[in-house]
Scaffold this motif. Structure first.
Motif, PDB file in Angstrom:
ATOM      1  N   VAL A  86       0.901  -1.253   0.076  1.00 26.82           N
ATOM      2  CA  VAL A  86       0.039   0.158  -0.038  1.00 26.82           C
ATOM      3  C   VAL A  86       0.887   1.216   0.008  1.00 26.82           C
ATOM      4  O   VAL A  86       0.512   2.184  -0.753  1.00 26.82           O
ATOM      5  N   PHE A  87       1.857   1.300   0.859  1.00 24.92           N
ATOM      6  CA  PHE A  87       2.750   2.581   0.845  1.00 24.92           C
ATOM      7  C   PHE A  87       3.398   2.700  -0.506  1.00 24.92           C
ATOM      8  O   PHE A  87       3.501   3.853  -1.093  1.00 24.92           O
ATOM      9  N   ILE A  88       3.981   1.699  -0.846  1.00 21.84           N
ATOM     10  CA  ILE A  88       4.771   1.767  -2.447  1.00 21.84           C
ATOM     11  C   ILE A  88       3.866   2.211  -3.368  1.00 21.84           C
ATOM     12  O   ILE A  88       4.261   3.145  -4.050  1.00 21.84           O
ATOM     13  N   ILE A  89       2.845   1.436  -3.513  1.00 23.96           N
ATOM     14  CA  ILE A  89       2.092   1.578  -4.728  1.00 23.96           C
ATOM     15  C   ILE A  89       1.158   2.797  -4.685  1.00 23.96           C
ATOM     16  O   ILE A  89       1.039   3.882  -5.408  1.00 23.96           O
ATOM     17  N   ILE A  90       0.412   2.930  -3.588  1.00 28.43           N
ATOM     18  CA  ILE A  90      -0.499   4.111  -3.312  1.00 28.43           C
ATOM     19  C   ILE A  90       0.224   5.384  -3.143  1.00 28.43           C
ATOM     20  O   ILE A  90       0.108   6.422  -3.472  1.00 28.43           O
ATOM     21  N   GLY A  91       1.527   5.131  -2.328  1.00 26.48           N
ATOM     22  CA  GLY A  91       2.563   6.252  -2.132  1.00 26.48           C
ATOM     23  C   GLY A  91       3.122   6.911  -3.415  1.00 26.48           C
ATOM     24  O   GLY A  91       3.134   8.107  -3.559  1.00 26.48           O
ATOM     25  N   SER A  92       3.333   6.130  -4.345  1.00 26.21           N
ATOM     26  CA  SER A  92       3.844   6.660  -5.888  1.00 26.21           C
ATOM     27  C   SER A  92       2.759   7.056  -6.598  1.00 26.21           C
ATOM     28  O   SER A  92       2.721   7.889  -7.500  1.00 26.21           O
ATOM     29  N   LEU A  93       1.433   6.510  -6.428  1.00 29.02           N
ATOM     30  CA  LEU A  93       0.565   7.017  -7.201  1.00 29.02           C
ATOM     31  C   LEU A  93      -0.232   8.238  -6.749  1.00 29.02           C
ATOM     32  O   LEU A  93      -0.835   9.143  -7.438  1.00 29.02           O
ATOM     33  N   ALA A  94       0.130   8.666  -5.341  1.00 34.14           N
ATOM     34  CA  ALA A  94      -0.538   9.947  -4.845  1.00 34.14           C
ATOM     35  C   ALA A  94       0.114  11.257  -5.614  1.00 34.14           C
ATOM     36  O   ALA A  94      -0.754  11.924  -5.694  1.00 34.14           O
ATOM     37  N   PRO A  95       1.362  11.294  -5.776  1.00 35.56           N
ATOM     38  CA  PRO A  95       1.972  12.431  -6.517  1.00 35.56           C
ATOM     39  C   PRO A  95       1.296  12.409  -8.081  1.00 35.56           C
ATOM     40  O   PRO A  95       1.243  13.466  -8.509  1.00 35.56           O
ATOM     41  N   THR A  96       1.099  11.269  -8.391  1.00 32.50           N
ATOM     42  CA  THR A  96       0.407  11.226  -9.788  1.00 32.50           C
ATOM     43  C   THR A  96      -0.815  11.723  -9.744  1.00 32.50           C
ATOM     44  O   THR A  96      -1.090  12.699 -10.574  1.00 32.50           O
ATOM     45  N   ILE A  97      -1.482  11.616  -8.702  1.00 29.02           N
ATOM     46  CA  ILE A  97      -3.113  11.875  -8.870  1.00 29.02           C
ATOM     47  C   ILE A  97      -2.982  13.375  -8.562  1.00 29.02           C
ATOM     48  O   ILE A  97      -3.926  14.322  -9.234  1.00 29.02           O
ATOM     49  N   VAL A  98      -2.502  13.694  -7.440  1.00 28.93           N
ATOM     50  CA  VAL A  98      -2.309  15.014  -7.281  1.00 28.93           C
ATOM     51  C   VAL A  98      -1.824  16.134  -8.431  1.00 28.93           C
ATOM     52  O   VAL A  98      -2.319  17.230  -8.857  1.00 28.93           O
ATOM     53  N   SER A  99      -0.665  15.602  -9.081  1.00 27.88           N
ATOM     54  CA  SER A  99      -0.016  16.250 -10.261  1.00 27.88           C
ATOM     55  C   SER A  99      -0.964  16.358 -11.556  1.00 27.88           C
ATOM     56  O   SER A  99      -1.230  17.355 -11.962  1.00 27.88           O
ATOM     57  N   TYR A 100      -1.707  15.162 -11.470  1.00 28.49           N
ATOM     58  CA  TYR A 100      -2.779  15.456 -12.771  1.00 28.49           C
ATOM     59  C   TYR A 100      -4.028  16.198 -12.513  1.00 28.49           C
ATOM     60  O   TYR A 100      -4.780  16.746 -13.435  1.00 28.49           O
ATOM     61  N   THR A 101      -4.202  16.473 -11.276  1.00 26.00           N
ATOM     62  CA  THR A 101      -5.540  17.226 -10.834  1.00 26.00           C
ATOM     63  C   THR A 101      -5.166  18.666 -11.231  1.00 26.00           C
ATOM     64  O   THR A 101      -5.988  19.205 -11.829  1.00 26.00           O
ATOM     65  N   TYR A 102      -3.975  18.974 -10.817  1.00 25.76           N
ATOM     66  CA  TYR A 102      -3.439  20.263 -11.072  1.00 25.76           C
ATOM     67  C   TYR A 102      -3.412  20.483 -12.587  1.00 25.76           C
ATOM     68  O   TYR A 102      -3.937  21.703 -13.269  1.00 25.76           O
ATOM     69  N   ILE A 103      -2.833  19.509 -13.338  1.00 23.79           N
ATOM     70  CA  ILE A 103      -2.798  19.610 -14.754  1.00 23.79           C
ATOM     71  C   ILE A 103      -3.991  19.697 -15.577  1.00 23.79           C
ATOM     72  O   ILE A 103      -4.334  20.699 -16.211  1.00 23.79           O
TER      73      ILE A 103
END
Length: 313
Positions: free
Chosen positions: A203-220
């Motif tokens: 959870v930490f590795i997969i969701i942890g690396s997915l979180a900046p992706t979700i946040v980044s694309y929200t702003y994008i």
């Protein structure tokens, strides 16, 4: 095998079915593996030699292609060999430990690189004037080094914990590689606590690396929607489309396989999802990052024309 001894080697059942089916699967998977190697090798070469692709986005893409080649090469050649040979394939305990560590470590490194690519796209779209300052070459190199180190060191304990158990129920793995979930099924010890810790780490590795992706694309997305022209919105989205496609396919498969409290799920389920991760997704990635990316397509076309001219001479 004695009920109190641990396996020193494992037998891989591989795929069920007739020898004819195995030969058909071999042909299909060999084709996929060959295209994966050639496609990712082309991306590595083109990113290295073409000046138009000397930017952080393609620097990360080159490392992603290296990881794809290594990751598939740990799993697929053994699977292909098993399809050609009748009966079960054996693998030593040492080789099994090495295989588990390598595919987990490389997979974790890949997640970190994908997260870095999302942040890179965020800076490029949302802060274009500061892009060259923020995403300078030194920053990119350190991000890649940190990703590799994180991948290698974060998987030491999970692999150590997995192979501390006694595998005394059997030495037969119902899989085509040393799958950690199937290994835990062979243990006579209580694996519940370790499985729970492995679940939390996944959870930490997969969701942890997915979180900046979700946040980044929200702003994008919000930035793209505020752009005044349709051509500007289309250009901004095209730079992110291939990365979004990769994230959906890659993360979706890994969430199904690793992010579950109970690791010892059905063997057939494991095989199907593993094929998606180690065969289909790496096969699709060269197409995703070339056919959906105008700069890569232009660089490929120009270099192919240049090569053809050299051969004609």
């Amino acid at each position: 095998m004695s009920n109190h001894s641990s396996a020193t080697e494992f037998c891989l059942l591989g795929f069920s079915g007739s020898q004819e089916l195995h030969h058909l699967l071999f042909a299909v998977f060999f084709l996929f593996y060959s295209v994966t190697l050639m496609g990712n090798a082309v991306i590595i070469v083109i990113v290295s030699v073409d000046k138009r692709l000397q930017s952080p986005m393609y620097f990360f893409l080159g490392h992603l292609s290296i990881l794809e080649i290594l990751l598939t090469s740990i799993i697929v050649p053994g699977m292909l060999w098993g399809l050609l040979l009748p009966g079960m394939q054996t693998i030593s305990l040492t080789a099994c430990v090495a295989q588990v560590f390598l595919y987990l470590a490389l997979g974790t490194t890949e997640f970190a690189i994908v997260g870095a690519m999302a942040v890179d796209r965020y800076v490029a779209v949302c802060h274009p004037l500061r892009y060259n300052i923020i995403m300078n070459s030194q920053t990119c190199i350190w991000v890649v080094i940190a990703s590799w180190l994180f991948g290698l060191f974060s998987e030491i304990w999970p692999v150590y914990a997995t192979f501390q158990f006694t595998f005394c129920k059997s030495n037969v793995l119902d899989h085509f590689y040393c799958d950690r979930a199937q290994l835990l099924r062979l243990s006579c010890d209580d694996t519940l606590f370790t499985e729970f810790v492995l679940f939390l780490m996944a959870v930490f590795i997969i969701i942890g690396s997915l979180a900046p992706t979700i946040v980044s694309y929200t702003y994008i997305i919000f930035t793209i929607l505020r752009m005044p022209t349709a051509s500007g919105r289309r250009k901004a989205f095209s730079t992110c489309a291939s990365h979004i496609t990769f994230v959906v396919i890659g993360y979706g498969s890994c969430l199904f396989l690793y992010v579950k409290p109970k690791q010892t799920q059905a063997a057939e389920y494991n095989k199907v999802v593993s094929l998606l991760i180690y065969v289909l997704t790496p096969f699709l990635n060269p197409f995703i990052f070339t056919l959906r990316n105008d700069k890569v397509k232009e660089a490929l076309q120009d270099n192919m024309k240049h090569c053809c001219q050299l051969f004609k001479k």
